[in-house]
Write a protein that holds these residues in place. Structure first.
Motif, mmCIF file in Angstrom:
data_model
loop_
_atom_site.group_PDB
_atom_site.id
_atom_site.type_symbol
_atom_site.label_atom_id
_atom_site.label_comp_id
_atom_site.label_asym_id
_atom_site.label_seq_id
_atom_site.Cartn_x
_atom_site.Cartn_y
_atom_site.Cartn_z
ATOM 1 N N GLY A 74 0.825 -1.206 0.000
ATOM 2 C CA GLY A 74 0.000 0.000 0.000
ATOM 3 C C GLY A 74 0.862 1.260 0.000
ATOM 4 O O GLY A 74 1.807 1.358 0.754
ATOM 5 N N GLN A 75 0.545 2.206 -0.893
ATOM 6 C CA GLN A 75 1.275 3.476 -1.039
ATOM 7 C C GLN A 75 2.764 3.272 -1.302
ATOM 8 O O GLN A 75 3.582 4.122 -1.001
ATOM 9 C CB GLN A 75 1.068 4.352 0.198
ATOM 10 N N MET A 76 3.091 2.128 -1.898
ATOM 11 C CA MET A 76 4.492 1.824 -2.173
ATOM 12 C C MET A 76 4.936 2.619 -3.400
ATOM 13 O O MET A 76 4.224 2.681 -4.406
ATOM 14 C CB MET A 76 4.605 0.330 -2.430
ATOM 15 N N VAL A 77 6.105 3.208 -3.321
ATOM 16 C CA VAL A 77 6.624 4.025 -4.412
ATOM 17 C C VAL A 77 7.610 3.211 -5.258
ATOM 18 O O VAL A 77 7.527 3.178 -6.481
ATOM 19 C CB VAL A 77 7.307 5.294 -3.848
ATOM 20 N N LYS A 78 8.559 2.581 -4.576
ATOM 21 C CA LYS A 78 9.573 1.762 -5.249
ATOM 22 C C LYS A 78 9.865 0.547 -4.389
ATOM 23 O O LYS A 78 9.436 0.491 -3.241
ATOM 24 C CB LYS A 78 10.870 2.572 -5.403
ATOM 25 N N GLY A 79 10.629 -0.408 -4.923
ATOM 26 C CA GLY A 79 10.994 -1.575 -4.135
ATOM 27 C C GLY A 79 10.348 -2.826 -4.698
ATOM 28 O O GLY A 79 9.623 -2.770 -5.692
ATOM 29 N N THR A 80 10.631 -3.955 -4.046
ATOM 30 C CA THR A 80 10.198 -5.247 -4.576
ATOM 31 C C THR A 80 9.618 -6.114 -3.466
ATOM 32 O O THR A 80 10.140 -6.119 -2.354
ATOM 33 C CB THR A 80 11.406 -6.000 -5.200
ATOM 34 N N ILE A 81 8.538 -6.846 -3.789
ATOM 35 C CA ILE A 81 7.975 -7.824 -2.858
ATOM 36 C C ILE A 81 7.796 -9.140 -3.619
ATOM 37 O O ILE A 81 7.322 -9.138 -4.764
ATOM 38 C CB ILE A 81 6.594 -7.374 -2.322
ATOM 39 N N TYR A 82 8.188 -10.240 -2.989
ATOM 40 C CA TYR A 82 7.912 -11.569 -3.548
ATOM 41 C C TYR A 82 7.016 -12.305 -2.570
ATOM 42 O O TYR A 82 7.317 -12.336 -1.376
ATOM 43 C CB TYR A 82 9.199 -12.380 -3.730
ATOM 44 N N VAL A 83 5.928 -12.899 -3.056
ATOM 45 C CA VAL A 83 5.071 -13.700 -2.191
ATOM 46 C C VAL A 83 4.950 -15.092 -2.810
ATOM 47 O O VAL A 83 4.535 -15.236 -3.968
ATOM 48 C CB VAL A 83 3.680 -13.052 -2.020
ATOM 49 N N PHE A 84 5.325 -16.137 -2.039
ATOM 50 C CA PHE A 84 5.271 -17.510 -2.551
ATOM 51 C C PHE A 84 3.876 -18.105 -2.385
ATOM 52 O O PHE A 84 3.448 -18.938 -3.163
ATOM 53 C CB PHE A 84 6.294 -18.401 -1.818
ATOM 54 N N GLY A 85 3.192 -17.710 -1.319
ATOM 55 C CA GLY A 85 1.860 -18.263 -1.061
ATOM 56 C C GLY A 85 0.798 -17.402 -1.732
ATOM 57 O O GLY A 85 1.027 -16.827 -2.791
ATOM 58 N N GLU A 86 -0.359 -17.298 -1.088
ATOM 59 C CA GLU A 86 -1.397 -16.474 -1.714
ATOM 60 C C GLU A 86 -1.602 -15.183 -0.919
ATOM 61 O O GLU A 86 -1.373 -15.140 0.286
ATOM 62 C CB GLU A 86 -2.710 -17.251 -1.829
ATOM 63 N N ILE A 87 -2.020 -14.139 -1.656
ATOM 64 C CA ILE A 87 -2.432 -12.897 -1.003
ATOM 65 C C ILE A 87 -3.951 -12.935 -0.963
ATOM 66 O O ILE A 87 -4.603 -12.958 -2.005
ATOM 67 C CB ILE A 87 -1.944 -11.664 -1.785
ATOM 68 N N LYS A 88 -4.504 -12.976 0.242
ATOM 69 C CA LYS A 88 -5.943 -13.164 0.372
ATOM 70 C C LYS A 88 -6.714 -11.956 -0.191
ATOM 71 O O LYS A 88 -7.671 -12.115 -0.925
ATOM 72 C CB LYS A 88 -6.279 -13.355 1.847
ATOM 73 N N PHE A 89 -6.260 -10.764 0.173
ATOM 74 C CA PHE A 89 -6.905 -9.548 -0.352
ATOM 75 C C PHE A 89 -5.845 -8.695 -1.048
ATOM 76 O O PHE A 89 -4.983 -8.125 -0.389
ATOM 77 C CB PHE A 89 -7.558 -8.744 0.774
ATOM 78 N N MET A 90 -5.950 -8.600 -2.349
ATOM 79 C CA MET A 90 -4.962 -7.834 -3.131
ATOM 80 C C MET A 90 -5.295 -6.339 -3.047
ATOM 81 O O MET A 90 -6.465 -5.961 -3.046
ATOM 82 C CB MET A 90 -5.059 -8.319 -4.580
ATOM 83 N N MET A 91 -4.285 -5.502 -3.014
ATOM 84 C CA MET A 91 -4.521 -4.057 -3.038
ATOM 85 C C MET A 91 -5.050 -3.664 -4.417
ATOM 86 O O MET A 91 -4.537 -4.138 -5.438
ATOM 87 C CB MET A 91 -3.225 -3.281 -2.793
ATOM 88 N N PRO A 92 -6.052 -2.792 -4.473
ATOM 89 C CA PRO A 92 -6.592 -2.408 -5.786
ATOM 90 C C PRO A 92 -5.622 -1.568 -6.608
ATOM 91 O O PRO A 92 -5.794 -1.448 -7.823
ATOM 92 C CB PRO A 92 -7.839 -1.594 -5.421
ATOM 93 N N GLY A 93 -4.600 -1.022 -5.992
ATOM 94 C CA GLY A 93 -3.660 -0.155 -6.713
ATOM 95 C C GLY A 93 -2.579 -0.909 -7.449
ATOM 96 O O GLY A 93 -1.663 -0.305 -7.980
ATOM 97 N N PHE A 94 -2.662 -2.238 -7.467
ATOM 98 C CA PHE A 94 -1.645 -3.013 -8.192
ATOM 99 C C PHE A 94 -2.242 -3.624 -9.457
ATOM 100 O O PHE A 94 -3.365 -4.118 -9.459
ATOM 101 C CB PHE A 94 -1.066 -4.107 -7.285
#
Lengths: 266, 572
Positions: free
Chosen positions: A202-222
């Motif tokens: 949320g409100q992320m400007v730069k950077g990286t995230i890796y998720v191996f499992g599931e994201i239950k609720f995805m942010m609408p801004g992605f």
């Protein structure tokens, strides 16, 4: 290298604020001098010797000093905070602020840690064999300058607010995480091997995230842009690539907007 | 007036007191029952000031130290307190924060620096009770507060119709109910326009709905202020603060004082005090061409005798900006993307708060730093030029000693310049490196004590060591005859006074606070005969527009339990 061993002798009535359990504070001191180092319990001043027996002398510098705490520190805060070199090992749990603001060296906790582990750290390594509570590698409250470097690895689960306002460095959560990952981040990498409840980036400007499992609720801004094969922390897999947070301001590089990247294992 | 009894003799120091034209003569200062006197008995407590400088207590003309704006800053910047809040040692209590210190730290730090009087520079009238609560909780120092008038709906309504007398009656009423000190004007008209998402960047810009210009607001309030004959003149924060190329607006605003005669019984000579002038002395048409116009601005101020100014020096720190100039704070937030607070205060004002880092390696910040110092170095009359940092906007007040060091020592200025990554660009846009002037202790005393006291109309109480004055006396560890070659010693001497006597009580020794003192709240009571129209307008407006009732609006006596009231007889 010289090893100083601290053995807990009693449990603090409140919480022990042990800002002085760091290789930097121990450097150049013998066991007797180390036992006299100041800590705080509530508003009273206490010494390390009031709660631990100290065995062994420290090295001449922080880099030559290894600290081993042979026992549980569930009520000891600030272990290894602001350290620049050397190592700290805790055979048991630790309380809040483990390795907060640290610049270098290594910390290994064999049990669980409470919140604020590695808060605003700039360098070094933290390894936690158990679980972590909230605010792993986040910024100090109110501050917009979070973790800048170093590595935090949590083998178990972690709570919420991981890597808030992160600018650099790496956080690896091998279990599951709750909510708020890399909120406001302007850099850095967060790897989560389990599942995440939501509010990732949320409100992320730069950077990286890796998720191996599931994201239950995805942010609408992605927004999903493509799929890609990657090797992340020794694991090869296909990832769905999202960019975001589209609702946030983004800097330009070579005329193009720079977004944060979120990779979710397909 | 004072409940402090006892005698003190400050012996054998170098006395510096511009009010009496004393410049470094060795002598004694005698104090009895809270006042400076001619002589005391042999039983007096002696402070040995041999080889040290003795000055009157400092008087700060402009500082944001109490009230809702400051408190919002404290609340939303916990990081300002991180690692900066040590453990308390009796008799003092815990001190917190750096750019927005807690009230206790504010009082202690001012006292350590030998300051006895501080003016809270912007009080939103409806929040006056909160301002007074914080003032009362600030130990040691005497304080007063300036309510803001420049965007007040009543003021704009009256001045649109040219009704100076009604404006004066409203001001008199508001000063009484808020226990205020004088007339503060912040971005006249611009903050009111902000309610429509607009601003007034020039003197002739129209304020939406009110159909009035900043020009009319400034001249009208100046006329009303002199009609009342208040101790202080209008205290003006001009339009277009902080923007490149704003100096023509500044000069045009200053010119509004031309030909205006002062009318007061407090020894004040100016009709306009222009505050934090550093933020208003910029040339260029953007950040790339940004440059200092301190010389052009000071050339005018030096000529125009009925204006006083304060500097608003940038100290190159991480600080917190806060002003009743709401649109400017939004503009700043758009520049640095840090957190932003905005508050609209009913029919009175609107304020903003944004953290800011003045980085010596960022060219505009370097230029701002130079501009503030240039203003002081070009000033011909130190009695009309006061040292401030617009605390906390350009830097915390605890940096005054650093500003003094820079002004007294060219070497220390050059060292800061040389440490800047883009020194050449800063030098191209300023004239600081061409100025060899080094201010003297006498000039510093005029800029930090005697001048501000006179400008505030308080010269019969503060800012001098004449017999009869309130006994605020600071002793600094500086040898007048043998000033230290190391400029850092100037800063450390002014930061921690060797001794500070406040209202006849020794409150600081060797930089350590000994007592919470006997602070006073200073306010002005204009005695003006009742104006039925203004009375009716106020009652109507409170019934119709305000969120509080008229009976709940005034500051209650218990909130200012140690008043020092200055009565003004208005001759209408």
């Amino acid at each position: 290298m010289a090893t100083v061993t601290l053995t807990p002798t009693k449990t603090p009535e409140l919480m022990l604020e042990a800002n002085s359990i760091t290789p930097d504070a121990f450097a150049g001191k013998n066991a007797e001098q180390i036992a006299k180092l100041e800590c705080r319990e509530g508003k009273t001043y206490v010494t390390i010797g009031d709660f631990f027996t100290v065995a062994g002398n420290a090295g001449a510098t922080a880099a030559e000093t290894d600290i081993v705490i042979a026992g549980d520190c569930t009520r000891v805060k600030y272990i290894g905070s602001k350290m620049t070199a050397g190592t700290v090992t805790v055979n048991g749990n630790a309380d809040m602020y483990v390795g907060g603001w640290m610049k270098g060296g290594k910390i290994h906790i064999t049990g669980n840690v409470d919140s604020f582990c590695g808060i605003a750290m700039e360098g070094g390594e933290i390894l936690v064999d158990g679980r972590a509570q909230n605010h792993v590698g986040c910024a100090y409250r109110g501050d917009w300058r979070g973790m800048r470097g170093g590595t935090i690895r949590i083998r178990g689960d972690a709570g919420n607010d991981i890597g808030t306002f992160m600018l650099g460095g790496t956080i690896i959560i091998e279990g599951n995480a709750f909510i708020h990952v890399s909120t406001h981040a302007e850099g850095g990498t967060v790897i989560i091997k389990g599942n995440v409840e939501g509010r990732v980036g949320g409100q992320m400007v730069k950077g990286t995230i890796y998720v191996f499992g599931e994201i239950k609720f995805m942010m609408p801004g992605f927004k999903k842009v493509d799929s890609i094969e990657l090797e992340v922390d020794g694991t090869k897999a296909n990832f769905d690539h999202y960019i975001g947070d589209l609702g946030e301001r983004h800097p330009k590089s070579k005329g193009k907007l720079v977004f944060a990247d979120l990779y979710v294992k397909a | 007036m004072s409940e402090i009894h006892g005698e003190i003799l400050i012996k054998g120091g170098f006395i510096v007191d511009p009010a009496q034209k004393i410049d470094g003569d060795v002598g004694d200062i005698a104090i009895k029952d809270g006042k400076i006197v001619d002589k005391v008995s042999n039983a007096a407590k002696v402070i040995d000031a041999k080889g040290k400088v003795v000055m009157a207590g400092g008087v700060d003309v402009h500082s944001h130290v109490a009230g809702p704006k400051v408190n919002v800053g404290r609340l939303f910047r916990p990081e300002d307190k991180l690692f900066k809040s040590g453990v308390a040692h009796a008799p003092t209590r815990m001190e917190m924060g750096f750019s927005i210190p807690s009230v206790l730290k504010t009082g202690y730090d001012y006292a350590r620096m030998g300051y006895g009087f501080v003016m809270e520079a912007a009080m939103p009238p409806i929040h006056a009770p909160h301002v007074h609560e914080e003032i009362h909780d600030t130990p040691i120092i005497d304080e007063a507060a300036l309510p803001v008038f420049g965007n007040n709906w009543f003021v704009m309504e009256y001045l649109k119709k040219g009704e100076v007398e009604n404006t004066a009656a409203y001001i008199a009423w508001l000063l009484r109910v808020t226990k205020g000190f004088g007339v503060k004007v912040v971005n006249p008209g611009g903050t009111a326009a902000w309610a429509w998402g607009m601003n007034c960047l020039g003197l002739e810009d129209n304020v939406p709905y009110f159909d009035i210009t900043p020009h009319e607001i400034i001249t009208g309030l100046m006329a009303a202020n002199e009609y009342l004959g208040l101790p202080h003149s209008i205290h003006l924060h001009q339009n277009d603060l902080g923007n490149p190329g704003n100096y023509p607006v500044t000069l045009a605003s200053l010119k509004l004082a031309e030909g205006v005669k002062t009318h007061n019984k407090f020894g004040r000579e100016q009709v306009m005090h222009s505050t934090h002038l550093q933020f208003h002395s910029y040339g260029g048409d953007g950040w790339a061409t940004f440059c200092s116009k301190a010389k052009e601005v000071m050339d005018y101020v030096n000529k125009q005798k009925n204006i006083t100014i304060d500097l608003g020096c940038v100290t190159l720190d991480e600080t917190t900006t806060m002003t009743a100039d709401g649109p400017f704070e939004h503009h700043l937030h758009a520049l640095n993307h840090l957190k932003w607070v905005n508050v609209d205060v009913e029919m009175e004002t609107a304020a903003g708060v944004v953290p800011y880092i003045y980085d010596k390696d960022v060219v505009p910040n370097g230029i701002q730093w130079a501009t503030g110092l240039e203003l002081a170095l070009y000033a011909k009359d130190p009695m009309r030029t006061f040292i401030t940092t617009d605390h906390p906007n350009a830097g915390p007040f605890t940096r005054y000693p650093r500003v003094i060091k820079w002004l007294m020592n060219k070497k220390s200025r050059e060292a800061v310049l040389a440490s800047m990554k883009k020194m050449d660009k800063v030098i191209d846009a300023t004239t600081i490196h061409t100025l060899d002037r080094e201010l003297t202790l006498y000039e510093i005393a005029a800029m930090t004590r005697t001048g501000p006291a006179k400008c505030l109309g308080l010269s019969s109480y503060y800012g001098s060591l004449k017999p009869g004055m309130i006994a605020d006396v600071a002793v600094y560890d500086l040898n007048y005859k043998n000033m230290p070659s190391d400029p850092e010693k100037i800063e450390s001497a002014f930061l921690r006074s060797a001794a500070f006597v406040k209202s006849g009580e020794i409150v600081v020794r060797d930089g350590e606070v000994l007592s919470h003192g006997h602070k006073k709240t200073v306010w002005v009571n204009p005695k003006m005969k009742e104006n039925p129209q203004v009375k009716r307008d106020i009652a109507e407006s409170f019934a119709k527009d305000y969120t509080v009732g008229l009976t709940n609006y005034p500051v209650r006596e218990y909130l200012a339990p140690h008043p020092f009231v200055i009565d003004v007889d208005v001759e209408a």
